[in-house]
Every structure is written in C-alpha cells, then in structure tokens.
Write an enzyme that holds these catalytic residues in place. Sequence first.
Site, PDB file in Angstrom:
ATOM      1  N   ALA A  72       0.627   5.708   0.171  1.00 26.28           N
ATOM      2  CA  ALA A  72      -0.196   6.905   0.358  1.00 26.28           C
ATOM      3  C   ALA A  72       0.714   8.126   0.404  1.00 26.28           C
ATOM      4  CB  ALA A  72      -1.024   6.791   1.634  1.00 26.28           C
ATOM      5  N   SER A  73       0.124   9.292   0.665  1.00 26.22           N
ATOM      6  CA  SER A  73       0.887  10.535   0.622  1.00 26.22           C
ATOM      7  C   SER A  73       1.874  10.651   1.772  1.00 26.22           C
ATOM      8  CB  SER A  73      -0.065  11.733   0.647  1.00 26.22           C
ATOM      9  OG  SER A  73      -0.919  11.660   1.770  1.00 26.22           O
ATOM     10  N   ILE A  74       1.542  10.073   2.933  1.00 26.02           N
ATOM     11  CA  ILE A  74       2.411  10.188   4.101  1.00 26.02           C
ATOM     12  C   ILE A  74       3.460   9.080   4.115  1.00 26.02           C
ATOM     13  CG2 ILE A  74       2.502  10.200   6.627  1.00 26.02           C
ATOM     14  CD1 ILE A  74       1.229  12.665   5.475  1.00 26.02           C
ATOM     15  N   ALA A 117       0.864  -1.192   0.000  1.00 17.72           N
ATOM     16  CA  ALA A 117       0.000   0.000   0.000  1.00 17.72           C
ATOM     17  C   ALA A 117       0.891   1.230   0.000  1.00 17.72           C
ATOM     18  CB  ALA A 117      -0.922   0.013   1.209  1.00 17.72           C
ATOM     19  N   LYS A 122       5.469   0.144   8.228  1.00 20.18           N
ATOM     20  CA  LYS A 122       4.986   1.410   7.678  1.00 20.18           C
ATOM     21  C   LYS A 122       6.152   2.397   7.667  1.00 20.18           C
ATOM     22  CE  LYS A 122       0.982   4.481   8.250  1.00 20.18           C
ATOM     23  NZ  LYS A 122      -0.200   4.757   9.119  1.00 20.18           N
ATOM     24  N   ASP A 153     -12.292   5.505  12.261  1.00 17.62           N
ATOM     25  CA  ASP A 153     -12.263   5.167  10.840  1.00 17.62           C
ATOM     26  C   ASP A 153     -12.463   3.665  10.627  1.00 17.62           C
ATOM     27  OD1 ASP A 153     -12.092   5.913   8.179  1.00 17.62           O
ATOM     28  OD2 ASP A 153      -9.914   5.679   8.068  1.00 17.62           O
ATOM     29  N   GLN A 207       4.243   4.468   3.106  1.00 20.42           N
ATOM     30  CA  GLN A 207       3.845   3.242   2.433  1.00 20.42           C
ATOM     31  C   GLN A 207       4.130   2.043   3.329  1.00 20.42           C
ATOM     32  OE1 GLN A 207       6.266   3.926  -1.056  1.00 20.42           O
ATOM     33  NE2 GLN A 207       7.809   2.422  -0.407  1.00 20.42           N
ATOM     34  N   VAL A 208       3.505   0.905   2.992  1.00 22.68           N
ATOM     35  CA  VAL A 208       3.549  -0.279   3.859  1.00 22.68           C
ATOM     36  C   VAL A 208       4.183  -1.449   3.114  1.00 22.68           C
ATOM     37  CG1 VAL A 208       2.190  -1.867   5.265  1.00 22.68           C
ATOM     38  CG2 VAL A 208       1.471   0.522   5.054  1.00 22.68           C
TER      39      VAL A 208
END
Length: 559
Positions: free
Chosen positions: A138-140, A136, A157, A292, A142-143
């Site tokens: 994302a902007s902050i 995965a 992460k 969430d 990745q995993v």
Amino acid sequence: MRNRKIHRYLMIRRYGKIVDALVKYEFGYIADRMGIGNIRPLRSRIKKQEKVIKDTDSRPKNARLMLEELGPTYIKLGQILSMRQDLIPPDYIKEFSKLQDDIQPFGIEKVERLIREELGSDIKDLYESFEEIPIAAASIGQVHRAKLKSGNDVVVKVQRPGIRKIIEADLDIMYSIASFTEEHLPEAKLYRPVEIVEEFERSIKAELDYTQEGRNAEHFAHNFQEDPRIYIPKVYWDCTSMKILTLEYIDGVKSSSFEELAKMEVDRKEVAIDVLKAFMKQVYDDGFFHADLHPGNVFIMKDGRIALLDFGMAGFLSHDMRNLLIDELIAITKGDTALYIELLRDLGSIGDKVDIALLKIDIDNLLYKYYGRSLSQLNTALILEEMINVLRKYQVRVPANVALLSKGAMTIEGFSSIMDPQINLTIVAEPFAKKAIKDRIRLTNIAGSAYRDISNWSRVLHRAPMKISHVLDIAERGYLKLRFEPQGFDRVVAEIDAASNRLAFSLIISAIIVGSSLVIQTGMAPHIWGVPLLGVIGFLMAGFLGMWLVVYILRTGRI
C-alpha cells in the site's frame, strides 16, 4: 539555506502538479479563483492537457480520479473524507470510498536497510526466514510473511522509505491551499478545509506510528480475553518499532471466501452475528472500537474462532461521550427534539451561526419517522446517515470520533449483509442498547453522576471567594483589562488602514507638487527648457505617482 531552497523548489513543482491535475479534471476554475493558475508548468500549457478528461460521469468521479493521480497522500485524504458525511456531499462520499492504494512494492534491499536501522539487527539475526515478495503493498507500507527464531509464524509490516517526508511536504501544501481557499472562496467555508486537513494530519501521523497500531491490537486482545469466539493476533514487541510491526500470522480463511468456508462447514450467519456482537461490545461496553471491520479484516481460523485484523483505524469513546450518544438514542425514540439539540450543544457541535429554528424543524421531521418505534425497529446505520445529512445542511460539526463511529457502523452493516443478506443489525444491537440505556438511568449511576457533579461544584464554590478576591484586588490596583473580539472588525481595520495609506500617499504627492512649484519660482540652476531641472523632476515624479494612485483606486474599485 540550501535545503530550504530545495524544499521551496520541490514545493513549487508540487504546486504545479496540483494545478495540472485541477485543470485536467475540469477543476481549473478553482486554481484561477485562488490565483495559482499561473504556477502551471509551461510544458503542460503547450500540451493542453486540460482536454484529456472530458467524458467522465460526474464531478465526484473526476475528483476521485484526480486524487488517485496526485498520489498516496491525496488517496489517504480521500479515504478520510469518505468517512466524513457531515463535511462533504453523499455523491463524493460514494466515489471517495472507492479509492484504493494501488502502488508497486519496494525492493527487499530497502526492507533490509530499514529493519537494520529500526531494530538494530539484520533480518537473518531476527528472523529464521523472511519472504522477499510482499503479500500486500500500500502507499504507507507493505507486508511480508516471516518466521521468528522461536519458530513462530509472523507477518512483518514495513513502512515505505521516505514516505514521512513526502507526507510532510504534502501537508504543508494542503494547509496553505486550505487556508487560502477558506479565506478567498466563501462557498468553501461550508466544508471547513482547514479542519479537514487538521483531522487528516492527526489520522495520517497516527497511521505512520506502527507502535500505536500494536498498542491498539493489545487493547483489543485485553477486551476480548474472556470471549472464546474472538481472537486477536499477538504483537512481537522485540521486532516492532515506529516503522516496523511484527504480528502473529493468522492461518485462516478470509470471511468473503464463501467456497472455503463451505468446505470448513462454517455457518456464515453465526459469523456475522458474532462479529456484530463484538462490535456492539466495543461501542457500548468498552468505548474502544474497530472502525474498519470489512471482510478482508475478518478471518475464520481452522478451529472456528474469528480473528480480527488491521488495527490502524480504531476509535475511542469516553464515558461521557457514550452517555451523550445513549441520551441521543433516547431522544430519538421519544421524539424529543429539544433534548437532541441540547445534546448537540453539549457535544460542541452547534456554532453561533446555526439557525436553530430551521434546524429544529428538520430534526422534528426526521424524529417523527422514528417516534414510538422499539429499538428492534430502528436501523442504526440509516438513522446515523440521515441525521448527519441534516447536520451537514446546517454546518453542524460532528466530532471526529463520532464520524468514525458512523463509518464503522456502516462498514459492519455492509459486512453483515455480505455474510447474510437476511440478518438484521438492529436486532443484534438491541440487547446492548437496552442494557446501556438501563445502566444510564439506573439509580446507582444517577447517584454517582450527581455525586461527581456535587464534588465539582464544591471545588468551584471552595475556590470562588479566593478567585473573586483576586479579581477585586487587580481591579483596585487598576490593572483589570477587558478584551473583546467583535466579528468583522478585522475587515474594518484593514479598510481604515488602506484608506489612511492612500491619504498619506496623496499628501506626499501634494507636498512634492508644492515643493516643485517653489523650486521653479526661485529660478535655481541647472535649467532645462529655461525651467529649473529639479522642479521639472518633481512634477514628473508627482505625475507618475498620481497616475499610479488613480490606477490602483480604479482597479480595487474603492474610489
């Protein structure tokens, strides 16, 4: 000095991109009203990029597309705004909730370097294996999947390199734009842009600290240690830092994979009820909730247990805040508008400019819909949404954690409806709400609250004579000062200051004219056209300054 100049240059370039995006998505009038329209790069003006976007469905959609184009920081800002129904209209909420991180992963060499810097060892020394391609991104961060030397399967992460500097620069721009907007665009005050940026800063900085997410996971694990159905992955602190988070890998099936769940003979309704109960426990019993809980964050393990994932978005409700929310629930079921408004005052949500009479009428109309209903007949998420719409109309501020709770409640309702469209969120919540209300009005709890209040008042009364004596002593010595801040006084001071400056400028011009006249009468050399040169220069200077003052007065409209 050089770094400061580079930062300033980058800020100007970033401003240019923001103005470009505003114009492109038909928000150019905002840039013009703020006086930053001229920052737009010349190349963009020549290309006339403002004509690129013309056929989008609505302004909210344009706003979402603009945030996506501006990049990671602004996508995160939109995601935060999608939780604040009290600050922005519902159509923008709907669009901003669609914002997703869609960004390319960074290379394994950067991952290796960051792990070495953060954990002090190479990947091969910490992990038995480490998959180079992330599962995965994302902007902050990745995993990646990995395996520890102990043989435990984990997910790692890793924070995106340089993302902190990008976010800090964007925050500087956001603050300057928000302050300018709030000062120069009266209609923007309704949405409190500076407050939005402050909340965003708190949220994004918390998200940048992976140790906070690790602590959240451990907090949830402690709260659910007695629950056989809920499982929280373990945190491996030896391989965790502010920019690296190593968690136990959950071997399970995503709750939205219905075919896989059917093969495992999993009852989706039971899963929905268990997750709902877990959320209600978090809110009513623990005061610490996962905000969430969508299907991607709920996995079904092979042994049937439910694993909750991704603990970056968590909210905290103090004991007093939970009591206030329970009292609000009581006020709603009783139709007690006066009590509800008083509770809003206790929350610090009602400002001085709120029209209480009109607010009371609208809340009366809303509470009438629910008056006399049992808890099983109340749709909590719908009530929250309707109430927040009323509060937004009157610019009543909702605390950030309560707004986050509203977002969490709507997310969990969405999850339950996906798992089982027939399920009733309120029926599951009713036992928790009833228990909370009973606990709230139990004599032992009332006595405990009264004892705390008496203790607080006893401290106040004990210190009162000393404080009064101190104030009287200061007054006796003539040092007592009173300070007041009347509203609108700053503008009055500014007007007086401008008027005094114009008056002083006029006196200087008059003095130059009088002095020049005296010089001409003396006939002193040198001469020009038979007139003393110094006198002519004085008259020309006075004429130029006088014309400048007239033009300034006409432009400002303050004659």
